[in-house]
Enzyme design. Structure first.
Site: not given
Ligand SMILES: Nc1nc2c(c(=O)[nH]1)N=C([C@H](O)[C@@H](O)CO)CN2
Length: 125
Positions: A26, A58, A78, A103
């Site tokens: 990533e 907006y 976050e 995502k």
């Molecule tokens: N609460 C979250 N959990 C996860 C995140 C995130 O940004 N917030 N990111 C990941 C990994 O980057 C994900 O994109 C791949 O599974 C995992 N959990």
């Protein structure tokens, strides 16, 4: 007579690209995120003036989010969401916002994963 104004401007399904994620794959390329944003404020001035300067624009908010995504390189959604929320609350006359980032392309067996945060301006917005 004065009324409490709890009006809403929203952006739904804003598609952006940013460098985001915990895992090595990533970190190599930007990936697609989808942003939904609900912003509360007082729209009554704009209703009177019919002028975009008096409302939560907006288009301007969407541009602001795109600029943040261009520059950002966070691991967690976050952290990205917090920068977006703080910037928007600082720049626009908003009392409360709810920001959702998902995502859509990261897990095979779900339609999307993501987070949602709500933030309220302190004092007068
Ligand atoms: N609460 C979250 N959990 C996860 C995140 C995130 O940004 N917030 N990111 C990941 C990994 O980057 C994900 O994109 C791949 O599974 C995992 N959990």
């Amino acid at each position: 007579m004065k009324y409490l104004k709890m009006d809403t401007v929203f952006i739904e399904g804003l598609e952006l690209e940013t460098l985001i994620g915990v895992y090595e794959f990533e970190r190599k390329a930007k990936q697609r995120i989808i942003v939904d944003l609900i912003m509360q404020g007082d729209l009554s001035q704009a209703a009177q003036s019919d002028n975009v300067k008096d409302t939560i624009d907006y288009g301007a908010v969407a541009n602001c989010l795109a600029q943040i995504c261009d520059m950002a390189s966070y691991q967690l959604l976050e952290a990205l969401a917090e920068e977006m929320a703080t910037t928007i609350l600082d720049k626009f006359a908003i009392t409360t916002l709810t920001l959702k980032i998902n995502k859509p392309d990261i897990l095979n067996n779900v339609s999307a994963v993501g987070i949602q945060i709500t933030r309220q301006a302190q004092g007068n917005a």
